[in-house]
Design an enzyme around this catalytic site. Structure first.
Site, mmCIF file in Angstrom:
data_model
loop_
_atom_site.group_PDB
_atom_site.id
_atom_site.type_symbol
_atom_site.label_atom_id
_atom_site.label_comp_id
_atom_site.label_asym_id
_atom_site.label_seq_id
_atom_site.Cartn_x
_atom_site.Cartn_y
_atom_site.Cartn_z
ATOM 1 C CB CYS A 1 -0.888 -0.020 1.234
ATOM 2 S SG CYS A 1 -1.947 1.418 1.371
ATOM 3 C CG HIS B 1 -5.823 -2.240 -1.327
ATOM 4 N ND1 HIS B 1 -4.789 -2.927 -0.720
ATOM 5 C CD2 HIS B 1 -5.586 -0.925 -1.096
ATOM 6 C CE1 HIS B 1 -3.970 -2.042 -0.154
ATOM 7 N NE2 HIS B 1 -4.428 -0.833 -0.365
ATOM 8 C CD GLU B 2 -7.098 1.428 -3.676
ATOM 9 O OE1 GLU B 2 -7.102 2.231 -2.720
ATOM 10 O OE2 GLU B 2 -6.059 0.835 -4.061
ATOM 11 C CG HIS C 1 -7.415 2.533 1.457
ATOM 12 N ND1 HIS C 1 -6.605 2.876 2.505
ATOM 13 C CD2 HIS C 1 -6.603 1.941 0.551
ATOM 14 C CE1 HIS C 1 -5.355 2.500 2.251
ATOM 15 N NE2 HIS C 1 -5.324 1.930 1.067
HETATM 16 ZN ZN LIG Z 1 -3.704 1.050 0.106
#
Ligand SMILES: [Zn+2]
Length: 137
Positions: free
Chosen positions: A85, A127-128, A131
């Site tokens: 990341c 993954h996003e 976030h």
């Molecule tokens: Zn990330």
């Protein structure tokens, strides 16, 4: 405008709020910042540039896709993988992802879409979206 990357895990752990049409500049900045980091980064969420709104940008093949308020509505075939990341230091970390997902989102005109993704694009989206929920790998 290319924005500075946030590295503070406490700030990154705050859940982002829903994005609206007033957040278009953030979406543009996010895409520009992603393009600037394309050698080491395939996707970003708005909180990584210090804006706590649910917006993500990622490379689908060679093209940047921007999504407002992405939500994973279906996920199939879990697998273990390792991810890095841009916001975090250190080695890639182990994480469970799904090979195939369905994601509901809005475009910059706030029009709703629902689309199926698989493979690498699906992994980046997961993954996003994490976030946006304040979840780090
Ligand atoms: Zn990330």
């Amino acid at each position: 405008m290319i924005r500075e990357i946030i590295h503070d895990p406490i700030i990154l752990s705050i859940k982002s709020k829903d994005a609206t049409e007033d957040d278009i500049q953030t979406a543009k900045d996010l895409a520009e910042t992603l393009e600037h980091h394309k050698d080491g980064c395939v996707g970003m969420a708005a909180n990584m540039i210090g804006v706590s709104k649910r917006i993500i940008a990622f490379y689908d093949d060679k093209k940047i896709v921007t999504m407002f308020n992405p939500e994973i509505t279906q996920k199939n075939q879990p697998y273990e993988t390792k991810e890095g990341c841009l916001s975090l230091l250190g080695e890639p970390r182990s994480v469970t992802r799904y090979k195939s997902i369905r994601v509901r989102y809005q475009d910059r005109y706030m029009k709703s879409h629902e689309k199926r993704y698989s493979g690498f694009a699906a992994q980046i989206i997961q993954h996003e979206v994490d976030h946006c929920s304040g979840i780090l790998i």
